[in-house]
Scaffold this motif. Sequence first.
Motif, short mmCIF file in Angstrom:
data_model
loop_
_atom_site.label_atom_id
_atom_site.label_comp_id
_atom_site.label_asym_id
_atom_site.label_seq_id
_atom_site.Cartn_x
_atom_site.Cartn_y
_atom_site.Cartn_z
N VAL A 1 9.24 7.90 -0.89
CA VAL A 1 7.83 7.47 -0.81
C VAL A 1 6.99 8.42 -1.81
O VAL A 1 5.78 8.13 -1.85
CB VAL A 1 7.03 8.22 0.65
N PRO A 2 7.12 10.05 -1.48
CA PRO A 2 6.63 11.41 -2.17
C PRO A 2 6.88 10.57 -3.99
O PRO A 2 5.82 10.67 -4.55
CB PRO A 2 7.40 12.25 -2.64
N PHE A 3 7.84 10.19 -4.38
CA PHE A 3 7.28 9.54 -6.31
C PHE A 3 6.73 8.44 -6.81
O PHE A 3 6.04 8.53 -7.82
CB PHE A 3 9.76 8.74 -6.33
N LEU A 4 6.60 7.71 -5.36
CA LEU A 4 5.15 6.40 -5.41
C LEU A 4 4.51 7.21 -5.58
O LEU A 4 3.34 6.66 -6.44
CB LEU A 4 5.56 5.69 -4.62
N ALA A 5 3.76 7.69 -4.07
CA ALA A 5 2.56 7.99 -4.75
C ALA A 5 1.78 9.12 -5.58
O ALA A 5 1.06 9.09 -5.91
CB ALA A 5 2.79 9.57 -3.45
N ASN A 6 3.41 10.11 -5.92
CA ASN A 6 3.04 10.85 -7.11
C ASN A 6 2.59 10.05 -9.22
O ASN A 6 1.97 10.10 -9.02
CB ASN A 6 4.11 11.83 -7.41
N ARG A 7 3.36 8.98 -9.00
CA ARG A 7 3.35 7.92 -9.53
C ARG A 7 2.14 7.34 -9.83
O ARG A 7 1.46 7.53 -10.68
CB ARG A 7 4.40 7.19 -9.61
N LEU A 8 1.04 7.08 -8.65
CA LEU A 8 0.15 6.24 -8.90
C LEU A 8 -0.70 7.11 -8.81
O LEU A 8 -1.83 6.45 -8.95
CB LEU A 8 0.33 5.09 -7.02
N ASP A 9 -0.64 8.05 -8.67
CA ASP A 9 -2.15 9.15 -8.29
C ASP A 9 -1.71 9.17 -9.97
O ASP A 9 -3.21 9.49 -10.02
CB ASP A 9 -1.63 10.51 -7.52
#
Lengths: 375, 119
Positions: A269-277
């Motif tokens: 979840v944090p990986f994807l959130a950072n990537r998408l941001d």
Amino acid sequence: MATDVSPAEAAAARRETLADLFVVDADVHVHEDPAALAEYADPPWDVGLREIAKVEERYLDLPGVSPRAEYRVPFPGGSNRRQIVTSAQELRAGLDDLHVDQAVLFPDHLLSLAMVRDPAFAATLARSYNRWLHEHWLTEDRSLKGALVIAPQAPAAGAADIRRHAGRGEFVCVYLPAAGLKVLYGHELYDPVYAAAADAGLPVVIHSVEAVYPAFPFQLEQFRTSLAVHALAHPLSMVANLVSMLETGVHVRHPELKIGFMEAGTAWVPFLANRLDKEYVERRREVPLLQERPSRTMRRFFYGTQPIEEPERRADVVALFELFDGENQAMFASDWPHHDFDHPQHVFGLPFSREARRKIMGLNAARFFGLDVSA
Amino acid sequence: MPREHPIGRVEDFPESGHRVVRVANRELGVFNIRGSFHALPNLCPHQRGPLCEGDVSGTLDCGPHTDWKLAWIWEGEVVTCPWHALEFHVPTGRCVAFDHIRLRTYEVRVADGELRVVI
């Protein structure tokens, strides 16, 4: 020593145990029997299901119903624990041992429902399962709550089934099968399902399963071992479907819809959130319907804890949860009785604050599924 | 001072078998591997599952010492936790997956046809 102790102080002094908490298990699995589903199936599928019932099944592997393409070579050994549950009584006894107050029931074989090729058969399987689950499990024990299955191959039928069961407290979410999904859940063809779920006040939960199947986000046939396939199948399914839903704005088109992701742990979840941001900074104009950084949206989604991360430093789990507001968005899930279930005592024993622990073990799930905490 | 605690007759622990006994406020798994007796705690360090209620088998190995080929090793010497399938080498207590984890092993003595675990 002072002898006047307020009840609050006394409670604080006493060490809280798992038995003291309201514990919701957001993901347990019941074993559906093709012969039982045949009793509810439309003709001629009832005939086919009775034929399938003659075939010897393996774990999450039943020809025709869960075509998982199992390529593993079996060796002697491995866990000897029974990994299926076939009655409400048996499940309740197992959950009592785990100190679980309420549980949300997902299927076994229908984890692979998206891989069933005939949409009419897939729709019948879902509809039969929902009726069977309702009659044999949910009305049997009120602490058992249902995830209503829809077949992604037949969204209109799924929407109709949601409306058929709407308003009954026994179903608390709509389950969207993700393994072998041919069209990701951001596509507008699922809008009838989302509209029906939102109207019924039911959240949707995406749940995958280990399988080798030639459909995105799998294509896992290059790997040789279950270690590789299982490690990737669940989180890749979640990542793919979350991105798909986010880029088409499912949450914008259906603002009342609550969305949850199950059985992929939470480290992704944090990986994807950072990537998408990061992408959002440069490519916002492609997704103008998004009104905020993707990570903000993702903090309103809910995430099952299982399989809980097991880093060498246990406190890293607490740090991980801080990265996605897990204190408010993570829901304890055991995946009982499957091979990789998490014992609630293990999650309870992680170094969360007392308040965070109560939310993660039950109150967040109560909020997501609309459960009665006093029940 | 370690003490011998009787846990049953030798014939109650046939070769290739194992079972869980309660002794001295502990639960131990007692294993008969080719006539040699071993005891381990019935507690998996992973999520505290009942380790010794699991099955005993061999396991697979691979590395430079097997010429990078899969090899079946330790037949009859590996107990697998029924909860999450973490494996332990019974004679040494060594966790197969995590070499730094070693279970306590208990000496098991035979005297007058009786098995005694040393605690």
